[in-house]
Design a protein around this motif. Structure first.
Motif, PDB file in Angstrom:
ATOM      1  N   VAL A 102       0.823  -1.210   0.000  1.00  0.00           N
ATOM      2  CA  VAL A 102       0.000   0.000   0.000  1.00  0.00           C
ATOM      3  C   VAL A 102       0.858   1.261   0.000  1.00  0.00           C
ATOM      4  O   VAL A 102       0.460   2.288  -0.519  1.00  0.00           O
ATOM      5  CB  VAL A 102      -0.914  -0.025   1.260  1.00  0.00           C
ATOM      6  N   ASP A 103       2.068   1.157   0.588  1.00  0.00           N
ATOM      7  CA  ASP A 103       2.828   2.393   0.784  1.00  0.00           C
ATOM      8  C   ASP A 103       4.313   2.270   0.429  1.00  0.00           C
ATOM      9  O   ASP A 103       4.786   2.912  -0.504  1.00  0.00           O
ATOM     10  CB  ASP A 103       2.668   2.862   2.243  1.00  0.00           C
ATOM     11  N   ALA A 104       5.062   1.446   1.168  1.00  0.00           N
ATOM     12  CA  ALA A 104       6.531   1.556   1.127  1.00  0.00           C
ATOM     13  C   ALA A 104       7.143   1.322  -0.247  1.00  0.00           C
ATOM     14  O   ALA A 104       8.111   1.984  -0.621  1.00  0.00           O
ATOM     15  CB  ALA A 104       7.140   0.584   2.138  1.00  0.00           C
ATOM     16  N   ARG A 157      -4.288   6.748  -4.992  1.00  0.00           N
ATOM     17  CA  ARG A 157      -4.194   8.069  -4.340  1.00  0.00           C
ATOM     18  C   ARG A 157      -2.725   8.458  -4.163  1.00  0.00           C
ATOM     19  O   ARG A 157      -2.343   9.600  -4.425  1.00  0.00           O
ATOM     20  CB  ARG A 157      -4.907   8.011  -2.968  1.00  0.00           C
ATOM     21  N   LYS A 158      -1.908   7.480  -3.755  1.00  0.00           N
ATOM     22  CA  LYS A 158      -0.486   7.788  -3.575  1.00  0.00           C
ATOM     23  C   LYS A 158       0.150   8.161  -4.915  1.00  0.00           C
ATOM     24  O   LYS A 158       0.983   9.073  -4.985  1.00  0.00           O
ATOM     25  CB  LYS A 158       0.251   6.601  -2.934  1.00  0.00           C
ATOM     26  N   ALA A 159      -0.245   7.459  -5.985  1.00  0.00           N
ATOM     27  CA  ALA A 159       0.352   7.728  -7.302  1.00  0.00           C
ATOM     28  C   ALA A 159       0.099   9.173  -7.729  1.00  0.00           C
ATOM     29  O   ALA A 159       0.992   9.849  -8.249  1.00  0.00           O
ATOM     30  CB  ALA A 159      -0.215   6.755  -8.330  1.00  0.00           C
ATOM     31  N   LEU A 218       2.573  18.629  -1.289  1.00  0.00           N
ATOM     32  CA  LEU A 218       1.422  17.715  -1.246  1.00  0.00           C
ATOM     33  C   LEU A 218       1.751  16.354  -0.626  1.00  0.00           C
ATOM     34  O   LEU A 218       0.918  15.740   0.047  1.00  0.00           O
ATOM     35  CB  LEU A 218       0.884  17.528  -2.682  1.00  0.00           C
ATOM     36  N   ARG A 219       2.962  15.879  -0.858  1.00  0.00           N
ATOM     37  CA  ARG A 219       3.309  14.529  -0.380  1.00  0.00           C
ATOM     38  C   ARG A 219       3.236  14.420   1.138  1.00  0.00           C
ATOM     39  O   ARG A 219       3.130  13.320   1.687  1.00  0.00           O
ATOM     40  CB  ARG A 219       4.694  14.119  -0.917  1.00  0.00           C
ATOM     41  N   HIS A 220       3.290  15.567   1.836  1.00  0.00           N
ATOM     42  CA  HIS A 220       3.124  15.532   3.298  1.00  0.00           C
ATOM     43  C   HIS A 220       1.815  14.844   3.682  1.00  0.00           C
ATOM     44  O   HIS A 220       1.698  14.304   4.775  1.00  0.00           O
ATOM     45  CB  HIS A 220       3.099  16.947   3.886  1.00  0.00           C
TER      46      HIS A 220
HETATM   47  N1  GLY Z   1       5.501   6.845   2.984  1.00  0.00           N
HETATM   48  C1  GLY Z   1       5.317   8.206   2.724  1.00  0.00           C
HETATM   49  C2  GLY Z   1       5.821   8.619   1.384  1.00  0.00           C
HETATM   50  O1  GLY Z   1       6.091   7.768   0.555  1.00  0.00           O
HETATM   51  O2  GLY Z   1       5.932   9.788   1.158  1.00  0.00           O
END
Ligand code: GLY
Length: 349
Positions: free
Chosen positions: A130-132, A206-208, A220-222
Motif C-alpha cells: 500500500v505504501d513503502a 491516491r499515492k500515485a 502535497l506529499r506531506h
Molecule cells: N511513505 C510516505 C511517502 O512515501 O511519502
C-alpha cells in the motif's frame, strides 16, 4: 473466474511505471524484465526462493531479512558487493522481494550501485504494497535515527501479489490497514466497502497522484504522513513494540481529535476517524504507559516540524499541513485520549 490485475500508473515522465495488483501477479516478473531489456538480474529476497518466479534471465539469488535491524548501510554494502561479485552492470536489473524494510534497503542499494540500476519490487506485506514500495523513497537507518540516509529512486515496476498476503500473521495483516485507514482522510474516499485488492488499488492510486504531483516531498506529499506525527512518536516511545500501522491508526484517531479541538472539523468528522480505524480492527487508544509529555518531545523532532509542532490535519478544504499547533492543545488532546485498558486520562487542571 480469475480476478484481473489492477494496474495503476505512477506518472513521472520518462520514469513512469506501473503498480500491478492482484493474485498471482508475481508471475509477470519475466515479462516485466523482458520488457525492460535487462540481461541479468540480482534477486534479493527476504522470503523463500520459491516465492519469486524465475526472472527469465540469468540471475543470482541473494537472501535478505526483513526488519529495522538489517536496514543499515552495512546491508547496502553487502548487497552491492554481491552485485559486483555477480558482475551486475547498468544493463541489468535488481529485484526485491519482502516487506517494506527490504524494499527500502534494496531500493537504496539499486540507487547507489553504478549510480543507479533499475529495480522491480515484489512487496509481500500489506504495508509495503500500500505504501513503502510505491513512490521511490528508499532509505536505511543510522544509530542516530530511522531513514536518515536515503535517495529518491523510482522502481521500474511494482508487482503487488495479493497471494503473498495470505501468508501474513494476523497482527501484521491488520497493521497494514493503518495506511489504508489514513487514505480515507487524504482524498481516497471511503474504502471500507471494497475488497482487499480494491482497497490496495485505491490507496496506491491516491499515492500515485500525490507522488506524481510532488515526488520530492516539498508540499502535497506531506499528506501521506496523515496520522504519522503521533504514529512515529508512538513507535519510538514503545521501543517499536507498536507496529507502524498500529501507531498510524492511533495517530489517525488523534489527528481527528486534534482537528476537532482546533475547530477545523465538527464532532461527526472526529467520530468518523474513530469509526474508520475501528472498522479495520486497528487500535484506537494510546498505550497505558506512554507519557504525554514524552510524546510531545518526540513529535517536536518530526521532520515536518518547522520549530513548533506540525501536523497534517483535516479541515474545511480537506487535509493540509498545519504548523505551530499550540503545545497546550496537543497536550490536552493527548491527555483526553483513552488509554489501552485504562480509559481516558484525567485532564490536567
Ligand atoms: N511513505 C510516505 C511517502 O512515501 O511519502
Amino acid at each position: 473466474m480469475t480476478e484481473s490485475p489492477r494496474r495503476i500508473a505512477v506518472a513521472l515522465g520518462a520514469r513512469s511505471y506501473e503498480v500491478v495488483i492482484g493474485p498471482g501477479v508475481r508471475n509477470l516478473l519475466p515479462e516485466v524484465i523482458a520488457g525492460m531489456g535487462a540481461r541479468r538480474a540480482a534477486v534479493v529476497s527476504a522470503r523463500p526462493a520459491r516465492w519469486t518466479p524465475s526472472p527469465g534471465v540469468p540471475a543470482t539469488f541473494i537472501a535478505a531479512r526483513d526488519g529495522e535491524a538489517d536496514k543499515t548501510l552495512s546491508t547496502v554494502e553487502a548487497l552491492t558487493r554481491d552485485f559486483a561479485r555477480f558482475g551486475l552492470t547498468r544493463s541489468d536489473v535488481v529485484v526485491s522481494c519482502g516487506g517494506g524494510t527490504t524494499t527500502d534497503t534494496v531500493g537504496l542499494a539499486a540507487a547507489l550501485y553504478h549510480r543507479g540500476l533499475p529495480v522491480v519490487h515484489l512487496p509481500t506485506t500489506l504495508l509495503a504494497q500500500v505504501d513503502a514500495s510505491v513512490g521511490g523513497k528508499t532509505a536505511v537507518n543510522l544509530p542516530e535515527g530511522k531513514n536518515l540516509v536515503g535517495a529518491y529512486w523510482q522502481p521500474s515496476a511494482v508487482l503487488c501479489d495479493t497471494d503473498y498476503l495470505r501468508t501474513l500473521p494476523e497482527r501484521e495483516r491488520i497493521s497494514g490497514y493503518g495506511e489504508i485507514a489514513r487514505c480515507h482522510f487524504i482524498g481516497a474516499g471511503d474504502l471500507r466497502h471494497l475488497d482487499l485488492t480494491g482497497q490496495i488499488a485505491a490507496s496506491v492510486a491516491r499515492k500515485a497522484v500525490i507522488v506524481a504531483a510532488d515526488e520530492r516531498d516539498t508540499g502535497l506529499r506531506h499528506l501521506l504522513n496523515y496520522g504519522h506525527t503521533l504514529g512515529h512518536a508512538l513507535e519510538h516511545a514503545t521501543g517499536f513494540a507498536m507496529r507502524h500501522g498500529e501507531a498510524v491508526a492511533v495517530g489517525t484517531v488523534f489527528a481527528g481529535r486534534l482537528a476537532g479541538a482546533l475547530g477545523r472539523i465538527g464532532a461527526d468528522r472526529v467520530q468518523e476517524h474513530l469509526e474508520v480505524v475501528q472498522h479495520y480492527q486497528l487500535p484506537t487508544e494510546l498505550p497505558a504507559d506512554v507519557d504525554s509529555d514524552r510524546l510531545v518531545s518526540l513529535m517536536r523532532l518530526d521532520k515536518k516540524a518547522a520549530g513548533g509542532l506540525s501536523f497534517v490535519l483535516d479541515g474545511p478544504q480537506g487535509a493540509e499541513l498545519v504548523h505551530d499547533v499550540p503545545v497546550s492543545v496537543v497536550t490536552d488532546v493527548l491527555r483526553s485520549m483513552p488509554r489501552d485498558g485504562v480509559g481516558p486520562m484525567p485532564v490536567a487542571g
